[in-house]
Design a protein around this motif. Structure first.
Motif, PDB file in Angstrom:
ATOM      1  N   SER B  26       0.857  -1.177   0.000  1.00 54.95           N
ATOM      2  CA  SER B  26       0.000   0.000   0.000  1.00 54.95           C
ATOM      3  C   SER B  26       0.895   1.228   0.000  1.00 54.95           C
ATOM      4  O   SER B  26       1.759   1.365   0.875  1.00 54.95           O
ATOM      5  N   VAL B  27       0.709   2.088  -0.993  1.00 52.25           N
ATOM      6  CA  VAL B  27       1.522   3.300  -1.093  1.00 52.25           C
ATOM      7  C   VAL B  27       0.782   4.321  -1.932  1.00 52.25           C
ATOM      8  O   VAL B  27       0.052   3.957  -2.844  1.00 52.25           O
ATOM      9  N   SER B  28       0.942   5.571  -1.606  1.00 55.13           N
ATOM     10  CA  SER B  28       0.374   6.619  -2.446  1.00 55.13           C
ATOM     11  C   SER B  28       1.403   6.969  -3.503  1.00 55.13           C
ATOM     12  O   SER B  28       2.596   7.037  -3.227  1.00 55.13           O
ATOM     13  N   GLY B  29       0.954   7.147  -4.708  1.00 56.06           N
ATOM     14  CA  GLY B  29       1.878   7.444  -5.783  1.00 56.06           C
ATOM     15  C   GLY B  29       2.472   6.180  -6.374  1.00 56.06           C
ATOM     16  O   GLY B  29       2.030   5.064  -6.111  1.00 56.06           O
ATOM     17  N   ASN B  30       3.490   6.357  -7.177  1.00 51.71           N
ATOM     18  CA  ASN B  30       4.119   5.214  -7.837  1.00 51.71           C
ATOM     19  C   ASN B  30       4.919   4.390  -6.831  1.00 51.71           C
ATOM     20  O   ASN B  30       5.711   4.922  -6.085  1.00 51.71           O
ATOM     21  N   PRO B  31       4.698   3.079  -6.848  1.00 52.07           N
ATOM     22  CA  PRO B  31       5.454   2.232  -5.917  1.00 52.07           C
ATOM     23  C   PRO B  31       6.803   1.824  -6.487  1.00 52.07           C
ATOM     24  O   PRO B  31       6.921   1.521  -7.672  1.00 52.07           O
ATOM     25  N   TYR B  32       7.800   1.827  -5.641  1.00 54.44           N
ATOM     26  CA  TYR B  32       9.088   1.236  -5.977  1.00 54.44           C
ATOM     27  C   TYR B  32       9.215   0.014  -5.064  1.00 54.44           C
ATOM     28  O   TYR B  32       9.209   0.147  -3.843  1.00 54.44           O
ATOM     29  N   LEU B  33       9.301  -1.161  -5.671  1.00 55.41           N
ATOM     30  CA  LEU B  33       9.176  -2.419  -4.941  1.00 55.41           C
ATOM     31  C   LEU B  33      10.463  -3.228  -5.023  1.00 55.41           C
ATOM     32  O   LEU B  33      11.112  -3.265  -6.073  1.00 55.41           O
ATOM     33  N   PHE B  34      10.793  -3.877  -3.927  1.00 57.63           N
ATOM     34  CA  PHE B  34      12.064  -4.597  -3.813  1.00 57.63           C
ATOM     35  C   PHE B  34      11.833  -5.948  -3.137  1.00 57.63           C
ATOM     36  O   PHE B  34      10.933  -6.102  -2.312  1.00 57.63           O
ATOM     37  N   TRP B  35      12.700  -6.892  -3.468  1.00 59.95           N
ATOM     38  CA  TRP B  35      12.811  -8.136  -2.722  1.00 59.95           C
ATOM     39  C   TRP B  35      14.244  -8.298  -2.250  1.00 59.95           C
ATOM     40  O   TRP B  35      15.194  -8.074  -3.020  1.00 59.95           O
ATOM     41  N   TYR B  36      14.362  -8.705  -0.970  1.00 55.97           N
ATOM     42  CA  TYR B  36      15.660  -8.996  -0.366  1.00 55.97           C
ATOM     43  C   TYR B  36      15.613 -10.395   0.220  1.00 55.97           C
ATOM     44  O   TYR B  36      14.550 -10.888   0.617  1.00 55.97           O
ATOM     45  N   VAL B  37      16.781 -11.026   0.321  1.00 51.05           N
ATOM     46  CA  VAL B  37      16.885 -12.347   0.931  1.00 51.05           C
ATOM     47  C   VAL B  37      17.903 -12.286   2.067  1.00 51.05           C
ATOM     48  O   VAL B  37      18.906 -11.565   1.983  1.00 51.05           O
ATOM     49  N   GLN B  38      17.608 -13.013   3.131  1.00 52.60           N
ATOM     50  CA  GLN B  38      18.521 -13.061   4.280  1.00 52.60           C
ATOM     51  C   GLN B  38      18.842 -14.520   4.589  1.00 52.60           C
ATOM     52  O   GLN B  38      17.965 -15.271   5.026  1.00 52.60           O
ATOM     53  N   TYR B  39      20.088 -14.885   4.368  1.00 55.74           N
ATOM     54  CA  TYR B  39      20.542 -16.218   4.727  1.00 55.74           C
ATOM     55  C   TYR B  39      20.940 -16.220   6.199  1.00 55.74           C
ATOM     56  O   TYR B  39      21.243 -15.158   6.766  1.00 55.74           O
ATOM     57  N   PRO B  40      20.969 -17.374   6.851  1.00 48.03           N
ATOM     58  CA  PRO B  40      21.270 -17.439   8.285  1.00 48.03           C
ATOM     59  C   PRO B  40      22.564 -16.713   8.653  1.00 48.03           C
ATOM     60  O   PRO B  40      23.589 -16.887   7.999  1.00 48.03           O
ATOM     61  N   ASN B  41      22.464 -15.869   9.677  1.00 47.33           N
ATOM     62  CA  ASN B  41      23.619 -15.122  10.198  1.00 47.33           C
ATOM     63  C   ASN B  41      24.284 -14.241   9.145  1.00 47.33           C
ATOM     64  O   ASN B  41      25.482 -13.975   9.220  1.00 47.33           O
ATOM     65  N   ASP B  85      17.937 -22.284  -1.830  1.00 46.89           N
ATOM     66  CA  ASP B  85      17.056 -21.112  -1.778  1.00 46.89           C
ATOM     67  C   ASP B  85      16.425 -20.930  -0.404  1.00 46.89           C
ATOM     68  O   ASP B  85      15.793 -19.902  -0.141  1.00 46.89           O
ATOM     69  N   SER B  86      16.578 -21.889   0.467  1.00 45.42           N
ATOM     70  CA  SER B  86      16.003 -21.809   1.811  1.00 45.42           C
ATOM     71  C   SER B  86      16.601 -20.613   2.550  1.00 45.42           C
ATOM     72  O   SER B  86      17.820 -20.526   2.741  1.00 45.42           O
ATOM     73  N   ALA B  87      15.728 -19.691   2.947  1.00 43.80           N
ATOM     74  CA  ALA B  87      16.185 -18.441   3.568  1.00 43.80           C
ATOM     75  C   ALA B  87      14.951 -17.650   3.970  1.00 43.80           C
ATOM     76  O   ALA B  87      13.818 -18.091   3.802  1.00 43.80           O
ATOM     77  N   LEU B  88      15.211 -16.453   4.487  1.00 41.87           N
ATOM     78  CA  LEU B  88      14.148 -15.526   4.872  1.00 41.87           C
ATOM     79  C   LEU B  88      14.050 -14.450   3.795  1.00 41.87           C
ATOM     80  O   LEU B  88      15.054 -13.824   3.444  1.00 41.87           O
ATOM     81  N   TYR B  89      12.852 -14.245   3.275  1.00 39.59           N
ATOM     82  CA  TYR B  89      12.649 -13.319   2.168  1.00 39.59           C
ATOM     83  C   TYR B  89      11.805 -12.131   2.617  1.00 39.59           C
ATOM     84  O   TYR B  89      10.753 -12.300   3.250  1.00 39.59           O
ATOM     85  N   PHE B  90      12.279 -10.938   2.252  1.00 45.78           N
ATOM     86  CA  PHE B  90      11.598  -9.709   2.628  1.00 45.78           C
ATOM     87  C   PHE B  90      11.190  -8.940   1.380  1.00 45.78           C
ATOM     88  O   PHE B  90      11.994  -8.711   0.487  1.00 45.78           O
ATOM     89  N   CYS B  91       9.931  -8.509   1.388  1.00 48.39           N
ATOM     90  CA  CYS B  91       9.422  -7.591   0.384  1.00 48.39           C
ATOM     91  C   CYS B  91       9.500  -6.184   0.968  1.00 48.39           C
ATOM     92  O   CYS B  91       9.342  -6.012   2.192  1.00 48.39           O
ATOM     93  N   ALA B  92       9.762  -5.196   0.138  1.00 51.47           N
ATOM     94  CA  ALA B  92       9.875  -3.828   0.630  1.00 51.47           C
ATOM     95  C   ALA B  92       9.312  -2.860  -0.397  1.00 51.47           C
ATOM     96  O   ALA B  92       9.349  -3.117  -1.604  1.00 51.47           O
ATOM     97  N   VAL B  93       8.793  -1.740   0.105  1.00 54.30           N
ATOM     98  CA  VAL B  93       8.219  -0.720  -0.776  1.00 54.30           C
ATOM     99  C   VAL B  93       8.744   0.640  -0.357  1.00 54.30           C
ATOM    100  O   VAL B  93       8.979   0.914   0.821  1.00 54.30           O
TER     101      VAL B  93
END
Lengths: 115, 111
Positions: B26-41, B85-93
């Motif tokens: 949810s964002v006003s205006g044009n969204p800039y969207l990202f995906w990040y991955v976090q491997y253990p430690n 590919d097992s990891a923690l995945y984060f979406c960001a806007v």
């Protein structure tokens, strides 16, 4: 260095003590961010520096938290009178500061444990 | 205010099967969207981003994401999952200055 460097990697402190966390961004990156990641939670924005502009402090959770950055170099995040709820991983990130489209490059974080 | 939702805390998939990690924003205006991955430690690593243009964005390690404006979604996909590919995945806007992250989705790929 090649990446964002954070120190210390681990810090254990007693409740009520002050701690200082350091971030060395990628050379040439004008933007620097601090985030907090509590166990099992997402990333919580704390503060943002862009060049010589006034920092965006809107995410700092209380006046016990402060951060400084000299020019476009090292930043320090200071937590005064630490509380147990401050226990978290503190992540620093930098970017080229090319507006909203640039990706962030993260350090490996400083894990803070407050006993 | 901008926000991101990742409705699944955990996604399990068998190796070789396609995977999807969901994200809505949810964002006003044009969204800039990202995906990040976090491997253990490890710190977060950038995977891909959508700024403008083609709705299907390709990124690192064979991942891709589809921007859907009508559904305000930006789901992460991969045709064939690997155990690595097992990891923690984060979406960001980003609509304003700070990048706002979702709570993360833990992906487990089972051999």
């Amino acid at each position: 260095g090649a990446g964002v460097s954070q120190s210390p990697s681990n810090k254990v402190t007693e409740k009520g003590k002050d701690v200082e966390l350091r971030c060395d961004p990628i050379s040439g990156h004008t933007a620097l961010y601090w985030y907090r990641q509590r166990l099992g939670q997402g990333l919580e924005f704390l503060i943002y520096f862009q060049g010589n502009s006034a920092p965006d402090k809107s995410g700092l959770p209380s006046d016990r938290f402060s951060a400084e950055r000299t020019g476009e170099s090292v930043s320090t995040l200071t937590i005064q009178r630490t509380q147990q709820e401050d226990s978290a991983v503190y992540l620093c990130a930098s970017s080229l500061g090319l507006g909203a489209t640039g990706e962030l490059f993260f350090g490996e974080g400083s894990r803070l444990t407050v006993l | 205010a901008q926000s991101v939702a990742q409705p699944e805390d955990q996604v399990n998939v068998a190796e070789g099967n396609p995977l999807t990690v969901k994200c809505t924003y949810s964002v006003s205006g044009n969204p800039y969207l990202f995906w990040y991955v976090q491997y253990p430690n490890r710190g977060l690593q950038f995977l891909l981003k959508y700024i403008t243009g083609d709705n299907l964005v390709k990124g690192s390690y064979g991942f891709e994401a589809e921007f859907n404006k009508s559904q305000t979604s930006f789901h992460l996909k991969k045709p064939s999952a690997l155990v690595s590919d097992s990891a923690l995945y984060f979406c960001a806007v980003r609509g304003g200055t700070p990048l706002v992250f979702g709570k993360g989705t833990r992906l487990s790929v089972i051999a």
